[in-house]
Write a protein that holds these residues in place. Structure first.
Motif, PDB file in Angstrom:
ATOM      1  N   ASN A  79       0.838  -1.225  -0.163  1.00 20.85           N
ATOM      2  CA  ASN A  79      -0.056  -0.019   0.071  1.00 20.85           C
ATOM      3  C   ASN A  79       0.907   1.216  -0.037  1.00 20.85           C
ATOM      4  N   PRO A  80       1.245   1.637  -1.187  1.00 21.60           N
ATOM      5  CA  PRO A  80       2.427   2.777  -1.104  1.00 21.60           C
ATOM      6  C   PRO A  80       1.842   4.231  -0.929  1.00 21.60           C
ATOM      7  N   THR A  81       0.380   4.326  -0.771  1.00 20.86           N
ATOM      8  CA  THR A  81       0.060   5.718  -0.391  1.00 20.86           C
ATOM      9  C   THR A  81      -0.119   5.492   1.213  1.00 20.86           C
ATOM     10  N   GLU A  82      -0.090   4.386   1.823  1.00 19.65           N
ATOM     11  CA  GLU A  82      -0.200   4.449   3.362  1.00 19.65           C
ATOM     12  C   GLU A  82       0.934   4.586   3.974  1.00 19.65           C
ATOM     13  N   THR A  83       1.424   5.953   4.146  1.00 19.00           N
ATOM     14  CA  THR A  83       2.511   6.292   4.877  1.00 19.00           C
ATOM     15  C   THR A  83       2.693   6.725   5.936  1.00 19.00           C
ATOM     16  N   TYR A  84       3.410   6.639   6.877  1.00 17.76           N
ATOM     17  CA  TYR A  84       3.576   7.343   8.458  1.00 17.76           C
ATOM     18  C   TYR A  84       4.675   8.035   8.478  1.00 17.76           C
ATOM     19  N   GLU A  85       4.984   8.842   9.640  1.00 13.16           N
ATOM     20  CA  GLU A  85       6.307   9.278   9.548  1.00 13.16           C
ATOM     21  C   GLU A  85       7.155   8.150  10.487  1.00 13.16           C
ATOM     22  N   GLY A 106       6.449  20.515  -3.252  1.00  9.68           N
ATOM     23  CA  GLY A 106       6.193  19.507  -4.207  1.00  9.68           C
ATOM     24  C   GLY A 106       6.552  18.193  -3.221  1.00  9.68           C
ATOM     25  N   GLU A 107       7.544  18.257  -2.566  1.00  9.85           N
ATOM     26  CA  GLU A 107       7.856  17.138  -1.314  1.00  9.85           C
ATOM     27  C   GLU A 107       6.679  17.017  -0.527  1.00  9.85           C
ATOM     28  N   ALA A 108       6.263  18.100   0.091  1.00 11.09           N
ATOM     29  CA  ALA A 108       5.221  17.950   0.896  1.00 11.09           C
ATOM     30  C   ALA A 108       3.868  17.437   0.333  1.00 11.09           C
ATOM     31  N   LEU A 109       3.493  17.655  -1.126  1.00  5.96           N
ATOM     32  CA  LEU A 109       2.509  17.220  -1.618  1.00  5.96           C
ATOM     33  C   LEU A 109       2.492  15.795  -1.795  1.00  5.96           C
ATOM     34  N   GLN A 110       3.820  15.061  -2.029  1.00  9.69           N
ATOM     35  CA  GLN A 110       3.666  13.618  -2.288  1.00  9.69           C
ATOM     36  C   GLN A 110       4.005  12.827  -1.038  1.00  9.69           C
ATOM     37  N   GLY A 111       3.777  13.797   0.129  1.00 13.35           N
ATOM     38  CA  GLY A 111       3.838  13.243   1.521  1.00 13.35           C
ATOM     39  C   GLY A 111       5.191  12.585   2.109  1.00 13.35           C
ATOM     40  N   ASP A 112       6.317  13.394   1.892  1.00 17.47           N
ATOM     41  CA  ASP A 112       7.572  12.956   2.293  1.00 17.47           C
ATOM     42  C   ASP A 112       7.758  13.705   3.622  1.00 17.47           C
ATOM     43  N   ARG A 113       8.252  13.185   4.637  1.00 20.76           N
ATOM     44  CA  ARG A 113       8.421  13.876   5.780  1.00 20.76           C
ATOM     45  C   ARG A 113      10.161  13.435   6.493  1.00 20.76           C
ATOM     46  N   LEU A 114      11.017  14.366   6.256  1.00 22.94           N
ATOM     47  CA  LEU A 114      12.503  13.880   6.416  1.00 22.94           C
ATOM     48  C   LEU A 114      12.686  14.107   7.946  1.00 22.94           C
ATOM     49  N   ALA A 423      -6.454  11.187   5.444  1.00 22.48           N
ATOM     50  CA  ALA A 423      -5.221  10.999   5.936  1.00 22.48           C
ATOM     51  C   ALA A 423      -4.768  11.588   7.433  1.00 22.48           C
ATOM     52  N   VAL A 424      -5.370  12.628   7.797  1.00 27.73           N
ATOM     53  CA  VAL A 424      -5.422  13.212   8.997  1.00 27.73           C
ATOM     54  C   VAL A 424      -5.763  12.029   9.999  1.00 27.73           C
ATOM     55  N   ILE A 425      -6.871  11.602   9.766  1.00 30.37           N
ATOM     56  CA  ILE A 425      -7.596  10.508  10.654  1.00 30.37           C
ATOM     57  C   ILE A 425      -6.771   9.401  10.989  1.00 30.37           C
ATOM     58  N   TYR A 426      -5.907   9.120   9.918  1.00 28.60           N
ATOM     59  CA  TYR A 426      -4.957   7.984   9.917  1.00 28.60           C
ATOM     60  C   TYR A 426      -3.542   8.495  10.400  1.00 28.60           C
ATOM     61  N   ARG A 427      -3.506   9.672  10.607  1.00 31.13           N
ATOM     62  CA  ARG A 427      -2.082  10.250  10.888  1.00 31.13           C
ATOM     63  C   ARG A 427      -1.145   9.937   9.918  1.00 31.13           C
ATOM     64  N   SER A 428      -1.424   9.867   8.582  1.00 36.25           N
ATOM     65  CA  SER A 428      -0.667   9.659   7.663  1.00 36.25           C
ATOM     66  C   SER A 428       0.224  10.834   7.150  1.00 36.25           C
ATOM     67  N   THR A 429       1.198  10.363   6.736  1.00 35.84           N
ATOM     68  CA  THR A 429       2.110  11.768   5.809  1.00 35.84           C
ATOM     69  C   THR A 429       1.457  12.271   4.484  1.00 35.84           C
ATOM     70  N   ARG A 430       0.352  11.427   4.144  1.00 34.71           N
ATOM     71  CA  ARG A 430      -0.352  12.059   3.166  1.00 34.71           C
ATOM     72  C   ARG A 430      -1.220  13.176   3.059  1.00 34.71           C
ATOM     73  N   ALA A 431      -1.356  13.463   4.502  1.00 30.76           N
ATOM     74  CA  ALA A 431      -1.892  14.674   4.930  1.00 30.76           C
ATOM     75  C   ALA A 431      -1.191  15.957   4.463  1.00 30.76           C
ATOM     76  N   PRO A 588      -9.605   1.079   4.175  1.00 28.89           N
ATOM     77  CA  PRO A 588     -10.485   2.342   4.082  1.00 28.89           C
ATOM     78  C   PRO A 588      -9.558   3.332   3.373  1.00 28.89           C
ATOM     79  N   MET A 589      -8.253   3.752   3.837  1.00 31.07           N
ATOM     80  CA  MET A 589      -7.444   4.757   3.362  1.00 31.07           C
ATOM     81  C   MET A 589      -7.072   4.352   1.875  1.00 31.07           C
TER      82      MET A 589
END
Length: 631
Positions: A79-85, A106-114, A423-431, A588-589
C-alpha cells in the motif's frame, strides 16, 4: 564591480576590505539606472544569486564531514500511499530531539517527511568496526507494533545526499509447530543491522546502498521485555561515474529489458490501431462523400425540378434543426474551456518529460510543475469558454466565467479535502500541511481566478456570433424511433470502447507506477499513446455523430462531448476491476485514495476527450451541411 557571497557563518563587516577609490559621474548615472529597475527584477536578483550559491554548494563535502542521513516515511509495501512518519510508527532509536528538514511544496504534496537520524556518516572515511546506533528495549506494546509491521511488510526510506535507500523492517517465516499436528507457526524477525556502501567521485556522492542483516526474532520473552542492539557498518568506495548521471544508477536493473518489451507492445498497438482507424476513416469518408455528392446533385435537381433522390438521405432532412443552439450553455462552454486547458497542460508535461526535465531523484518536481502549469494555463480555459459562449449567443458571460473557474478545480478541492481528512484521521504523511493548503488556495485566488476571468473577457470581446450554414426552423422536428444499436446510448458506449482499447496497455504500466514502487520515466511512449488516443477519439466521435445524424437525431452538441469523453467512464470501470482483482491495495484509506485519485483522473480524461470530440464533430457537421443548399 565587486561583490562576494557570505556563508552562513560569516557576517559582512562595516569596513570594506576593498580599496577605496573615487566614483565617476558615469558610474553614478549607472547606479541611478539600476535603481530604476522594476521591483520584480529587484526581488529576482538576490533570489537568483541565492539559487546560484545553493547550486554551487549542493552535493560537495570535505573529508570527514558528517553527511546527514535522513529518515523518510514508512508504510506497507503493498500500500504505497499509506505512509507514516518514521519515528511515529515504530520505536526505532528515536533521537532525543527530532530535527525535521524543510520541505518544498512538491515534497510535501507527495507525502515526504524527512527527519534526521543519529547515524554518523563521515564523508569518505570507511570503518571495519561495527557501530552501535542504540540499545532497544521493547515491551509488549512495542513488540506487537513490530510484529504488525513485519506482517504488513513495512518498508522505510533513508536518504543520503538525496539518494534513496528502501529497506524492509524485518522478515517472516513459517515453521512447523511442535508435535505431529501439522500446524505451522509464523515467526517474525526484525533486522538489527544495516551495512551502508557509498560510492563517491571526488567530493561528491554518486551512489548509496544499504543491506539489512542480523535478524532477531521478535517475541515476548519471559522477562516481559525484548532487548537488542541496533548497529550499522559504513564503507566508502571510489568510482569514475559522473555526478551528472548518478540518477541512472537508480533505474530498475531490468529497465532496459522492460523498455524493449514496452516498445514492442507500443509498436504492436500502434499498427493495430492505425489499421482500424484507417479502415474506419476510409469507410466513413466514402459514405460522407457519396452523401455530399447526392446532396449536391439533389440541390441542382431541385433548381431544375428534376428528381428527389436527395430526400432519401436521413441527415439532409436535419438542415433546419442541426444548428439549433443547445441547452445548458453555462455548462457546455466551461467544459470546453477546462478540457482545452487540461489538453495544453498534458501536452506541456509530456514535452518536458520527453526532454528529461523530470529528474528521478528530484522529489516533488512533477507535482510542483503540474501545479505551476495549471495555474498559468488558466487563461486558456477562460478564453475558450468565453469564445464559445459568446459565439453561441450567450449573454451572461460573468456567470459562465465563474462556472469555468470551478468546473474542474471545484471537484478537485472537494476530493482533495476529503482525502486530506482521511489522511489526518489515519495520521498519515499523505496529509497536506496547513501551510501548503494555504499557499495553494492563495495561488488559486491570486492566479487562477483572475487569469480565467481575463481570458473570458478577451474570448468574449474577440468573438463574433457563429454563422450557421442554415437557419433553424421555428419548431423542432420530431426524432423518429430507431434500432437499439443506433440509439444515443449504444453509440455512446461504442464510441468509448475503441479509444480505451488503444491505451489499455499504457494504463497498465501507469497503474503499476502510481500504485507501486516503480518510476515511470518513459514519457516518449506516453506521448505516443496520448497522440493515438486523441486521433482515435476524433475518428470514433465523428463516426458516432454521423450515424446519429443518419438516424435523424439532430442533438449532436452534447452527444459529441459525451461520445468523446466516454473513455473516462471506461477508465473508471477498469479501475474498479484493477483494485479488487489485480492490486494488493486494501483498507479504507487505500480505497479512498485510489478511487479519489482515479475518479479525478477519469473526470479530467472526460473533459479532454470530450473537448476533442466536440471540436472535430463541429467541424464535421459544418462541412457536410455547408455542401447543401437550404430550402
Amino acid at each position: 564591480n565587486h561583490f562576494r557571497l557570505f556563508t552562513a557563518n560569516e557576517t559582512p563587516s562595516r569596513e570594506s576590505s576593498l580599496p577605496s577609490r573615487s566614483v565617476s559621474p558615469s558610474e553614478i548615472n549607472q547606479t541611478r539606472t539600476l535603481a530604476m529597475w522594476p521591483p520584480t527584477l529587484s526581488f529576482a536578483a538576490p533570489l537568483l544569486l541565492a539559487l546560484l550559491a545553493l547550486a554551487r554548494a549542493e552535493g560537495h563535502y570535505h573529508q570527514g564531514e558528517l553527511v546527514p542521513l535522513w529518515a523518510n516515511k514508512i508504510g506497507p509495501f503493498s500500500n504505497p500511499t499509506e505512509t507514516y512518519e518514521f519515528f511515529d510508527a515504530l520505536d526505532w532509536c528515536r533521537p532525543e530531539k527530532l530535527e525535521h528538514r524543510k520541505l518544498n511544496m512538491g515534497e510535501a504534496l507527495q507525502g515526504d517527511r524527512l527527519v534526521k537520524t543519529d547515524y554518523q556518516m563521515p564523508f569518505n572515511e570507511s570503518s571495519d568496526a561495527t557501530k552501535v546506533l542504540c540499545k532497544m528495549k521493547l515491551g509488549v506494546e512495542g513488540i506487537n507494533k513490530f510484529v504488525d509491521a513485519i506482517k504488513q511488510r513495512f518498508v522505510y526510506d533513508l536518504l543520503l545526499d538525496d539518494l534513496p535507500m528502501r529497506l524492509f523492517v524485518g522478515e517472516m517465516s513459517s515453521t512447523l509447530a511442535t508435535g505431529d499436528t501439522g500446524v505451522t507457526r509464523s515467526r517474525f524477525y526484525v533486522y538489527t543491522h544495516i551495512d551502508f556502501l557509498v560510492a563517491v567521485n571526488g567530493d561528491q556522492i554518486i551512489e548509496a546502498s544499504a543491506s539489512p542483516g542480523f535478524p532477531v526474532e521478535v517475541e515476548v520473552p519471559d522477562g516481559g521485555e525484548l532487548e537488542f542492539e541496533m548497529s550499522y557498518g559504513l564503507r566508502w568506495e571510489q568510482t569514475d561515474f559522473p555526478y551528472s548521471r548518478r540518477s541512472d544508477k537508480y533505474k530498475d536493473p531490468h529497465h532496459y529489458r522492460d523498455i524493449e518489451i514496452h516498445w514492442f507492445s507500443v509498436l504492436n498497438t500502434l499498427i493495430s490501431v492505425l489499421v482500424l482507424v484507417i479502415f474506419l476513416a476510409s469507410v466513413l469518408a466514402r459514405f460522407v462523400r457519396q452523401d455530399v455528392r447526392l446532396v449536391t446533385r439533389g440541390a441542382g435537381a431541385e433548381d431544375g425540378d428534376e428528381g428527389d433522390d436527395s430526400k432519401e438521405i436521413g441527415w439532409k432532412m436535419l438542415h433546419g434543426d442541426v444548428f439549433r443552439l443547445p441547452e445548458g450553455l453555462d455548462v457546455l462552454c466551461p467544459i470546453l474551456g477546462a478540457g482545452a486547458q487540461l489538453l495544453l497542460l498534458c501536452g506541456l508535461l509530456l514535452l518536458l518529460g520527453v526532454f528529461e526535465l523530470f529528474h528521478p531523484l528530484q522529489r516533488g518536481t512533477l507535482h510542483m510543475t503540474t501545479l505551476v502549469l495549471y495555474l498559468l494555463t488558466s487563461f486558456v480555459s477562460g478564453f475558450v469558454s468565453g469564445h464559445f459562449y459568446k459565439g453561441l449567443g450567450g449573454s451572461q458571460w460573468m456567470r459562465n466565467a465563474l462556472i469555468t473557474v470551478v468546473i474542474f478545480s471545484g471537484p478537485a478541492f472537494v476530493v482533495g479535502a476529503l482525502l486530506n481528512l482521511t489522511a489526518v484521521i489515519y495520521r498519515s504523511t499523505r496529509a497536506i500541511p496547513w501551510w501548503v493548503s494555504g499557499v495553494i488556495l492563495g495561488l488559486w485566488c491570486l492566479v487562477t481566478f483572475p487569469l480565467t476571468i481575463v481570458g473570458a473577457i478577451l474570448g468574449k470581446n474577440f468573438t463574433r456570433l457563429f454563422e450557421a450554414p442554415h437557419k433553424s426552423a421555428k419548431l423542432p422536428r420530431q426524432i423518429p424511433d430507431c434500432a437499439w444499436y443506433r440509439t444515443r446510448t449504444a453509440l455512446f458506449f461504442m464510441a468509448g470502447a475503441m479509444p480505451f482499447s488503444s491505451i489499455f496497455l499504457e494504463i497498465y504500466y501507469i497503474f503499476g507506477a502510481l500504485w507501486g514502487y516503480k518510476i515511470f520515466a518513459v514519457y516518449e511512449m506516453l506521448a505516443i499513446f496520448f497522440a493515438i488516443l486523441l486521433m482515435v477519439v476524433s475518428i470514433t466521435t465523428v463516426a458516432a455523430i454521423y450515424f446519429q445524424l443518419a438516424a435523424e437525431d439532430y442533438r449532436w452538441w452534447w452527444a459529441s462531448i459525451a461520445d468523446g469523453g466516454c473513455v473516462g467512464l471506461y477508465l473508471l470501470t477498469y479501475s474498479v476491476y484493477y483494485y479488487f482483482m489485480e492490486s494488493p491495495l486494501r483498507g479504507p484509506m487505500q480505497f479512498a485514495f485510489f478511487f479519489g485519485s482515479i475518479g479525478m483522473a477519469s473526470y479530467a480524461l472526460f473533459l479532454m476527450c470530450g473537448t476533442v470530440g466536440f471540436l472535430v464533430s463541429r467541424r464535421f457537421v459544418f462541412y457536410i451541411f455547408s455542401a447543401m443548399k437550404g430550402d
